[in-house]
Design a protein around this motif. Structure first.
Motif, PDB file in Angstrom:
ATOM      1  N   ASN A 186      -2.267   0.773 -23.640  1.00  0.00           N
ATOM      2  CA  ASN A 186      -1.309   0.092 -22.701  1.00  0.00           C
ATOM      3  C   ASN A 186      -0.271   0.773 -22.144  1.00  0.00           C
ATOM      4  O   ASN A 186      -0.134   0.717 -20.769  1.00  0.00           O
ATOM      5  CB  ASN A 186      -0.576  -1.047 -23.272  1.00  0.00           C
ATOM      6  N   LEU A 187       0.214   1.810 -22.723  1.00  0.00           N
ATOM      7  CA  LEU A 187       1.181   2.680 -22.012  1.00  0.00           C
ATOM      8  C   LEU A 187       0.662   3.439 -20.964  1.00  0.00           C
ATOM      9  O   LEU A 187       0.946   3.647 -19.982  1.00  0.00           O
ATOM     10  CB  LEU A 187       1.967   3.555 -23.180  1.00  0.00           C
ATOM     11  N   LEU A 188      -0.562   4.173 -21.634  1.00  0.00           N
ATOM     12  CA  LEU A 188      -1.440   4.842 -20.508  1.00  0.00           C
ATOM     13  C   LEU A 188      -1.966   4.189 -19.332  1.00  0.00           C
ATOM     14  O   LEU A 188      -1.904   4.649 -18.235  1.00  0.00           O
ATOM     15  CB  LEU A 188      -2.634   5.396 -21.134  1.00  0.00           C
ATOM     16  N   GLY A 189      -2.356   3.122 -19.534  1.00  0.00           N
ATOM     17  CA  GLY A 189      -2.613   1.938 -18.312  1.00  0.00           C
ATOM     18  C   GLY A 189      -1.551   1.764 -17.535  1.00  0.00           C
ATOM     19  O   GLY A 189      -1.835   1.848 -16.345  1.00  0.00           O
ATOM     20  N   THR A 190      -0.430   1.596 -18.194  1.00  0.00           N
ATOM     21  CA  THR A 190       0.667   1.157 -17.285  1.00  0.00           C
ATOM     22  C   THR A 190       0.931   2.647 -16.462  1.00  0.00           C
ATOM     23  O   THR A 190       1.177   2.755 -14.969  1.00  0.00           O
ATOM     24  CB  THR A 190       1.919   1.116 -18.075  1.00  0.00           C
ATOM     25  N   LEU A 191       0.942   3.657 -16.916  1.00  0.00           N
ATOM     26  CA  LEU A 191       1.256   4.924 -16.280  1.00  0.00           C
ATOM     27  C   LEU A 191       0.115   5.363 -15.109  1.00  0.00           C
ATOM     28  O   LEU A 191       0.517   5.698 -14.094  1.00  0.00           O
ATOM     29  CB  LEU A 191       1.390   6.086 -17.283  1.00  0.00           C
ATOM     30  N   ILE A 192      -1.207   5.247 -15.729  1.00  0.00           N
ATOM     31  CA  ILE A 192      -2.065   5.406 -14.502  1.00  0.00           C
ATOM     32  C   ILE A 192      -2.093   4.735 -13.326  1.00  0.00           C
ATOM     33  O   ILE A 192      -2.451   4.883 -12.420  1.00  0.00           O
ATOM     34  CB  ILE A 192      -3.688   5.311 -15.429  1.00  0.00           C
ATOM     35  N   CYS A 193      -1.924   3.337 -13.588  1.00  0.00           N
ATOM     36  CA  CYS A 193      -1.908   2.342 -12.617  1.00  0.00           C
ATOM     37  C   CYS A 193      -0.681   2.625 -11.603  1.00  0.00           C
ATOM     38  O   CYS A 193      -0.729   2.262 -10.326  1.00  0.00           O
ATOM     39  CB  CYS A 193      -2.013   0.896 -13.205  1.00  0.00           C
ATOM     40  N   SER A 194       0.396   2.500 -12.353  1.00  0.00           N
ATOM     41  CA  SER A 194       1.617   2.888 -11.337  1.00  0.00           C
ATOM     42  C   SER A 194       1.489   4.165 -10.575  1.00  0.00           C
ATOM     43  O   SER A 194       1.813   4.477  -9.251  1.00  0.00           O
ATOM     44  CB  SER A 194       2.872   2.985 -12.261  1.00  0.00           C
ATOM     45  N   ALA A 195       0.828   5.308 -11.179  1.00  0.00           N
ATOM     46  CA  ALA A 195       0.657   6.691 -10.431  1.00  0.00           C
ATOM     47  C   ALA A 195      -0.294   6.248  -9.277  1.00  0.00           C
ATOM     48  O   ALA A 195      -0.152   6.674  -8.092  1.00  0.00           O
ATOM     49  CB  ALA A 195       0.086   7.618 -11.369  1.00  0.00           C
ATOM     50  N   PHE A 196      -1.238   5.219  -9.685  1.00  0.00           N
ATOM     51  CA  PHE A 196      -2.497   5.250  -8.393  1.00  0.00           C
ATOM     52  C   PHE A 196      -1.818   4.270  -7.547  1.00  0.00           C
ATOM     53  O   PHE A 196      -2.130   4.415  -6.347  1.00  0.00           O
ATOM     54  CB  PHE A 196      -3.691   4.349  -9.254  1.00  0.00           C
ATOM     55  N   ALA A 197      -0.854   3.367  -8.099  1.00  0.00           N
ATOM     56  CA  ALA A 197      -0.556   2.585  -6.780  1.00  0.00           C
ATOM     57  C   ALA A 197       0.566   3.336  -6.001  1.00  0.00           C
ATOM     58  O   ALA A 197       0.506   3.042  -4.896  1.00  0.00           O
ATOM     59  CB  ALA A 197       0.426   1.348  -7.624  1.00  0.00           C
ATOM     60  N   TYR A 198       1.181   4.496  -6.314  1.00  0.00           N
ATOM     61  CA  TYR A 198       2.024   5.149  -5.450  1.00  0.00           C
ATOM     62  C   TYR A 198       1.101   6.107  -4.486  1.00  0.00           C
ATOM     63  O   TYR A 198       1.413   5.881  -3.532  1.00  0.00           O
ATOM     64  CB  TYR A 198       2.924   6.040  -6.646  1.00  0.00           C
ATOM     65  N   PHE A 199       0.165   6.431  -5.220  1.00  0.00           N
ATOM     66  CA  PHE A 199      -0.489   7.379  -4.233  1.00  0.00           C
ATOM     67  C   PHE A 199      -1.133   6.488  -3.290  1.00  0.00           C
ATOM     68  O   PHE A 199      -1.444   6.982  -1.923  1.00  0.00           O
ATOM     69  CB  PHE A 199      -1.857   8.190  -5.178  1.00  0.00           C
ATOM     70  N   LEU A 200      -1.623   5.388  -3.539  1.00  0.00           N
ATOM     71  CA  LEU A 200      -2.294   4.496  -2.442  1.00  0.00           C
ATOM     72  C   LEU A 200      -1.415   4.075  -1.465  1.00  0.00           C
ATOM     73  O   LEU A 200      -1.485   4.213  -0.009  1.00  0.00           O
ATOM     74  CB  LEU A 200      -2.791   3.151  -3.224  1.00  0.00           C
ATOM     75  N   TRP A 201      -0.039   3.714  -1.936  1.00  0.00           N
ATOM     76  CA  TRP A 201       1.003   3.644  -1.208  1.00  0.00           C
ATOM     77  C   TRP A 201       1.427   4.587  -0.348  1.00  0.00           C
ATOM     78  O   TRP A 201       1.787   4.485   0.980  1.00  0.00           O
ATOM     79  CB  TRP A 201       2.311   3.246  -2.027  1.00  0.00           C
ATOM     80  N   SER A 202       1.391   5.637  -0.755  1.00  0.00           N
ATOM     81  CA  SER A 202       1.517   7.124   0.017  1.00  0.00           C
ATOM     82  C   SER A 202       0.516   7.250   1.085  1.00  0.00           C
ATOM     83  O   SER A 202       0.784   7.572   2.251  1.00  0.00           O
ATOM     84  CB  SER A 202       1.709   8.145  -0.718  1.00  0.00           C
ATOM     85  N   ALA A 203      -0.705   7.161   1.006  1.00  0.00           N
ATOM     86  CA  ALA A 203      -1.834   7.218   1.583  1.00  0.00           C
ATOM     87  C   ALA A 203      -1.728   6.053   2.757  1.00  0.00           C
ATOM     88  O   ALA A 203      -2.010   6.396   3.941  1.00  0.00           O
ATOM     89  CB  ALA A 203      -3.170   7.051   0.945  1.00  0.00           C
ATOM     90  N   GLY A 204      -1.503   4.854   2.316  1.00  0.00           N
ATOM     91  CA  GLY A 204      -1.005   3.715   3.405  1.00  0.00           C
ATOM     92  C   GLY A 204      -0.259   4.063   4.186  1.00  0.00           C
ATOM     93  O   GLY A 204      -0.146   4.135   5.554  1.00  0.00           O
ATOM     94  N   SER A 205       1.225   4.511   3.750  1.00  0.00           N
ATOM     95  CA  SER A 205       2.044   4.727   4.664  1.00  0.00           C
ATOM     96  C   SER A 205       1.569   5.854   5.646  1.00  0.00           C
ATOM     97  O   SER A 205       2.333   5.741   6.733  1.00  0.00           O
ATOM     98  CB  SER A 205       3.299   5.301   3.790  1.00  0.00           C
TER      99      SER A 205
END
Lengths: 176, 438
Positions: free
Chosen positions: A109-128
Motif C-alpha cells: 500500500n505504501l508503494l502504491g501510494t508513492l507510485i500513484c502520487s508520482a504518476f499523478a504529478y507527472f501527468l499534471w506536469s505534462a498536462g500543464s
C-alpha cells in the motif's frame, strides 16, 4: 493470482460523513464507467444502421468512442481498487505468517501510494505543459490538449487516496 | 547500459514487484517510472511516459473488449443464460454423465455469447454444480468439465482477450477471432468425448440420471427453440457481420451487446437491478483489463529503447533454431509464466519479444495468435494460481477443498495440452477459416 482480493473492505457498516461521501463517489465512478460502455454500444449501432440505410454516418463516433473508453477506464480504475479487484499475484502473501503478511500488505500500500502520487504529478506536469503552450487536438473534435489529462490526473489522485486509506486503515487497526 | 542489465532491471524488477503482491498494473507503472528516467532521458522521459499513459487506451481497436464483456454479463445477470442452459439440459437424457455433458454443451453455447471466461465458469458453476454434487457426481467429473469449458470462451468469438492480444500484437482482430472457432470446437469435442468415455468406464463417477423423461418431444424441444435458437442469432450477427466484411470487430461487438440487451427485453428478463449489475460487472472486468494496458505502450517502448528486445532477439536468432523449435520455446515460456501470472501480464511481458521473432522467422501471426490464446486458456487451469481454479472454488459449495479443484482440472489440462499440440502440428485448424477472409 487473485482478481477478487479485498484487503480493506470498502463496505464498512458504519461510516462517517467523509466515508459515506467517499463510498458514494466510488460507486458513482463505477456506475458511470458502466454507463459509458452502454452508451458507446448504442451509439455505434445507431451509426452502422444509419450508414447502411443511407442516412449518413456520424463522423465523430470513432473518435468519440475512443475518448469515452479512455474516460471509462480512468474513472473505473479507482473504484476497482476500492473493490480490491485489480489483478494481483498473492503467492508470497499466502505463504507468509499472518503478521509478516500484514507488513507486506502495508508495504504494498505504501508503494502504491508513492507510485500513484508520482504518476499523478507527472501527468499534471505534462498536462500543464500543454496548457501553457496552448496546444490543441485537431481531429473530428477540436479542443485544448490538456483536457485529455483531466481524467487520468483525477484517476491517479483517487488511486493515491485509496492506497493511502488502506495504509492508514492498517495502522489504525494496529495491524502494523 | 548493456542490454542484459536493462532486461534484468525491467523484467526482473517487474517480477519482484508482482511477487510482492503489488497489483499488476501498479507494478508496470513503477517499472515505467524507473525505466523512463533511466532510458528515456530523465525528466523529459517521465513526461513522455505520462503522455503515453493518457493515450494508451484511446484506441478504437480496444473498444470490443468492454462490449464483448457486456454481452455476456447482460445474458448472465438477466437470467437468460440460465434459461438457455436449462433448455439444453432438457434435451440431454439417457447418457452417462448427463449433467457433465450439459455443462460442456451449455458452456460452449454460452462461449458463443460471452467474451469472458470468468463469467462463463461462474455461471456454469453456480447453475449446475450444486445439483451435480447433490445427485452424487464425483467432484472431479462435476467441476472439471465446467472449468475446462469455461476457458473456451477465450477461443470462440466473442473473446475480450483475443481482442486484447490482436490489438497489442498488431494481428488482425477479425481474423484472430474467427481463427479461434475451429480450435474452440475441437476443444469442446475433446472435452465431451473424454467425459462420455470416463463416465462409461466408471459409472460411479456420475450416478445414472435419465433427465426429462416422460415428456413429449415438443415439451423437450420447446425451451430449446424458445431460449437457445434465437440467442444464436446474436452469435450469427457478431461473427457473420465480420466474416462477410460488413462490420469491423468493434461494430459487431456493439451489435452483440445491443442484441443481448434487446433479447433480454423481449424475453421480459430485464430489470433495472439486473441492468445495473450487468453494467457494474462489465465496468469492473473491462477496467481490470484496460487499465493494465495503460502501462503497455511505455513498457514496450522501454524494452525496445533500452536494447533489451533487440539484444535478446539477436541471441535467440543466433541459436539457429528451426521455426518449430522457436514456436515450442515460446509456448513453453507461456505455459510456465501462466502458472504464476494472469493473462494480460503474460501478453504484456512476452509480446515485445515474441512478435519480432514471429516477424523475423516469417511465421503466420494468426497461427501464433491462436496458439497464444490456447496457452492462455491452459494457464486458466494451471496450479497454483489458475484463475478459473479460483473462480470455481469461489462458486463451489462449502466443503470443496482447493486440492479437489486442482485434481478435477488435471485431466482436462492434459486434454488442452493435446489440443495445443494438434494445432501446432496442423496449423490449418487455426488459419483455415481466417484465410477465407483475406
Amino acid at each position: 493470482m487473485n482478481p477478487g482480493v479485498d484487503n480493506a473492505a470498502p463496505a464498512a457498516p458504519s461510516r462517517g460523513p467523509v466515508g459515506a461521501f467517499y463510498h458514494a463517489l466510488m460507486q458513482v465512478c463505477g456506475f458511470v464507467a458502466g454507463l459509458i460502455i452502454a452508451i458507446i454500444s448504442v451509439v455505434i449501432v445507431y451509426n452502422v444502421v444509419s450508414r447502411n440505410l443511407g442516412l449518413g454516418s456520424l463522423g465523430w463516433v470513432l473518435e468519440g468512442s475512443e475518448y469515452a473508453v479512455a474516460v471509462a477506464t480512468f474513472l473505473g480504475a479507482p473504484w476497482v481498487l476500492y473493490q480490491g479487484s485489480h489483478v494481483r499475484i498473492d503467492l508470497l502473501l499466502n505463504v507468509l505468517p499472518r503478521a509478516v503478511g500484514r507488513w507486506l500488505e502495508a508495504l504494498v500500500n505504501l508503494l502504491g501510494t508513492l507510485i500513484c502520487s508520482a504518476f499523478a504529478y507527472f501527468l499534471w506536469s505534462a498536462g500543464s505543459e500543454h496548457f501553457e503552450r496552448g496546444t490543441r487536438v485537431f481531429k473530428a473534435f477540436v479542443f485544448p490538449e490538456w483536457w485529455t489529462f483531466i481524467t487520468p490526473v483525477f484517476c491517479l489522485a483517487l488511486l493515491t487516496i485509496e492506497f493511502a486509506r488502506r495504509l492508514w486503515r492498517s495502522a489504525a487497526l494496529g495491524e502494523i | 547500459m548493456e542490454w542484459h542489465l536493462a532486461l534484468t532491471l525491467l523484467v526482473g524488477g517487474l517480477l519482484v514487484l508482482m511477487a510482492l503482491g503489488l497489483p499488476v498494473v501498479f507494478a508496470f507503472l513503477a517499472i515505467n517510472i524507473v525505466g523512463a528516467y533511466v532510458f528515456l532521458g530523465g525528466e523529459m522521459g517521465l513526461l513522455q511516459m505520462a503522455r503515453n499513459t493518457s493515450e494508451a487506451v484511446t484506441s478504437f481497436s480496444l473498444i470490443p473488449i468492454p462490449l464483448f464483456v457486456l454481452m455476456g454479463e447482460v445474458l448472465f445477470h438477466t437470467g437468460l443464460a440460465f434459461k438457455a442452459i436449462s433448455a439444453i439440459e432438457r434435451l440431454i437424457s439417457r447418457v452417462p454423465g448427463r449433467l457433465s455433458i450439459v455443462s460442456v454443451l451449455g458452456g460452449t453455447a454460452f462461449a458463443t455469447l460471452s467474451g469472458s471466461s470468468i463469467a462463463n465458469t461462474a455461471m456454469m458453476g453456480s447453475a449446475l454444480l450444486p445439483d451435480m454434487l447433490k445427485r452424487g457426481y464425483h467432484p472431479s467429473i462435476a467441476m472439471g468439465p465446467i472449468m475446462a469449458v469455461g476457458g473456451i470462451a477465450m477461443l470462440i468469438p466473442p473473446s475480450a482477450l483475443a481482442v486484447t492480444l490482436g490489438s497489442l500484437a498488431g494481428i488482425s482482430i477479425g481474423q484472430l477471432l474467427v481463427g479461434g472457432i475451429i480450435p474452440g470446437l475441437v476443444m469442446a469435442v475433446a472435452i465431451l468425448g473424454y467425459v462420455i468415455i470416463r463416465c462409461m468406464r466408471n459409472p460411479e463417477l456420475a450416478p445414472a440420471d435419465d433427465g426429462a423423461i416422460g415428456l413429449s418431444p415438443w415439451e423437450r424441444w420447446k425451451p430449446f427453440c424458445v431460449y437457445v435458437l434465437p440467442l444464436f442469432g446474436i452469435f450469427v450477427v457478431v461473427v457473420g457481420s465480420m466474416l462477410i466484411g460488413w462490420a469491423e470487430p468493434t461494430e459487431s461487438a456493439a451489435f452483440g451487446a445491443v442484441a443481448a440487451t434487446v433479447a433480454a427485453l423481449l424475453y421480459r428478463c430485464m430489470t433495472v437491478d439486473a441492468l445495473t449489475r450487468a453494467l457494474m460487472e462489465t465496468a469492473k472486468i473491462s477496467v481490470m483489463i484496460l487499465f493494465v494496458l495503460v502501462a503497455s505502450t511505455t513498457f514496450s517502448q522501454l524494452l525496445a529503447f533500452s536494447g533489451a528486445t533487440s539484444g535478446l532477439l539477436s541471441v535467440v536468432t543466433g541459436w539457429d533454431l528451426t521455426p518449430l523449435m522457436l514456436v515450442l520455446g515460446m509456448l513453453l515460456v507461456l505455459l510456465v509464466l501462466g502458472c504464476f501470472a494472469d493473462q494480460i501480464s503474460m501478453i504484456m511481458i512476452t509480446l515485445p519479444f515474441f512478435m519480432p521473432i514471429v516477424e523475423t522467422m516469417g511465421l503466420d501471426p494468426i497461427w501464433i495468435g491462436v496458439l497464444f490464446l490456447i496457452a492462455m486458456e491452459i494457464s486458466f487451469l494451471t496450479p497454483p494460481f489458475g484463475l478459473l481454479l479460483i473462480v470455481m472454488q469461489g462458486v463451489a459449495p462449502a466443503g470443496i477443498r482447493l486440492w479437489q479443484v486442482y485434481q478435477a482440472a488435471f485431466p482436462f489440462l492434459i486434454l488442452q495440452l493435446l489440443v495445443l499440440a494438434l494445432i501446432v502440428a496442423v496449423p490449418w485448424l487455426a488459419v483455415g477459416l481466417p484465410s477465407m477472409m483475406r
